[in-house]
Design a protein around this motif. Sequence first.
Motif, mmCIF file in Angstrom:
data_model
loop_
_atom_site.group_PDB
_atom_site.id
_atom_site.type_symbol
_atom_site.label_atom_id
_atom_site.label_comp_id
_atom_site.label_asym_id
_atom_site.label_seq_id
_atom_site.Cartn_x
_atom_site.Cartn_y
_atom_site.Cartn_z
ATOM 1 N N ILE A 106 3.967 5.772 -5.543
ATOM 2 C CA ILE A 106 3.960 5.826 -7.005
ATOM 3 C C ILE A 106 2.822 6.721 -7.499
ATOM 4 N N SER A 107 1.655 6.586 -6.920
ATOM 5 C CA SER A 107 0.505 7.419 -7.308
ATOM 6 C C SER A 107 0.785 8.883 -7.026
ATOM 7 N N LEU A 108 1.349 9.184 -5.884
ATOM 8 C CA LEU A 108 1.681 10.560 -5.531
ATOM 9 C C LEU A 108 2.734 11.127 -6.487
ATOM 10 N N GLY A 109 3.738 10.331 -6.822
ATOM 11 C CA GLY A 109 4.764 10.764 -7.772
ATOM 12 C C GLY A 109 4.183 11.046 -9.147
ATOM 13 N N LEU A 110 3.301 10.188 -9.627
ATOM 14 C CA LEU A 110 2.649 10.416 -10.922
ATOM 15 C C LEU A 110 1.783 11.664 -10.891
ATOM 16 N N TRP A 111 1.085 11.885 -9.786
ATOM 17 C CA TRP A 111 0.253 13.080 -9.681
ATOM 18 C C TRP A 111 1.103 14.343 -9.783
ATOM 19 N N PHE A 112 2.271 14.387 -9.098
ATOM 20 C CA PHE A 112 3.153 15.552 -9.152
ATOM 21 C C PHE A 112 3.707 15.780 -10.551
ATOM 22 N N VAL A 142 0.840 -1.202 0.000
ATOM 23 C CA VAL A 142 0.000 0.000 0.000
ATOM 24 C C VAL A 142 0.877 1.253 0.000
ATOM 25 N N ILE A 143 1.944 1.245 0.781
ATOM 26 C CA ILE A 143 2.849 2.402 0.825
ATOM 27 C C ILE A 143 3.510 2.608 -0.529
ATOM 28 N N VAL A 144 3.998 1.567 -1.163
ATOM 29 C CA VAL A 144 4.652 1.673 -2.474
ATOM 30 C C VAL A 144 3.673 2.188 -3.528
ATOM 31 N N VAL A 145 2.468 1.634 -3.559
ATOM 32 C CA VAL A 145 1.454 2.081 -4.535
ATOM 33 C C VAL A 145 1.098 3.542 -4.281
ATOM 34 N N SER A 146 0.960 3.927 -3.009
ATOM 35 C CA SER A 146 0.644 5.320 -2.672
ATOM 36 C C SER A 146 1.756 6.265 -3.122
#
Length: 187
Positions: free
Chosen positions: A14-20, A8-12
């Motif tokens: 990655i999602s946060l990085g893509l959003w930025f 969950v931490i890794v997916v979060s």
Amino acid sequence: MRTWLPLVIVVSLISLGLWFTESPPKQLLGKTPTQQQHNKAPDLVIRGARTRHYSAEGTLAYQVDAERITFFQFDRRDRADLTEPRMIFYQGDDSKWRTESRSGVAINNGQRVVLKGDVTITELPQPGITLRTENIVLKPREEFAETNKVVTITDGANRTTGKGMRADLKQDKVEILSDVESSYEPR
């Protein structure tokens, strides 16, 4: 449950990085750029620029050298800001006129060029006449120049000043429009 936490931490992350990386500046900075800010950003900056322009017959018509050209593209026109521009106009294979100034602006792909600050137009080869003014409008493709400012023309010891000028560089014809004063020294 502990086995899912790292996933969950890794997916979060990655999602946060893509959003930025995919977010526009307004979401990151809280601001929306205005149209004026979009227009102020240059499309291209060239240092040590050198361009060549040819006639319809394929002969070299004129060249432009500048310390820097900053190009802006707008909806209906373009503009290039020139730093220390120098232009040489050719007649046949020979250079005929040279211009220099501190700055300039070329509009609509160079159809009209406004030179500003210590503008000098020199007839080549030297010795020839030299025109000096603070501001002049050139139409390079027509080899035409005009100004409403004070112009000083020197030819050796001979000197003419006046206000306003039209010059057909192709025909070697210069017309001072008003307040003409001349001093002439016979050779």
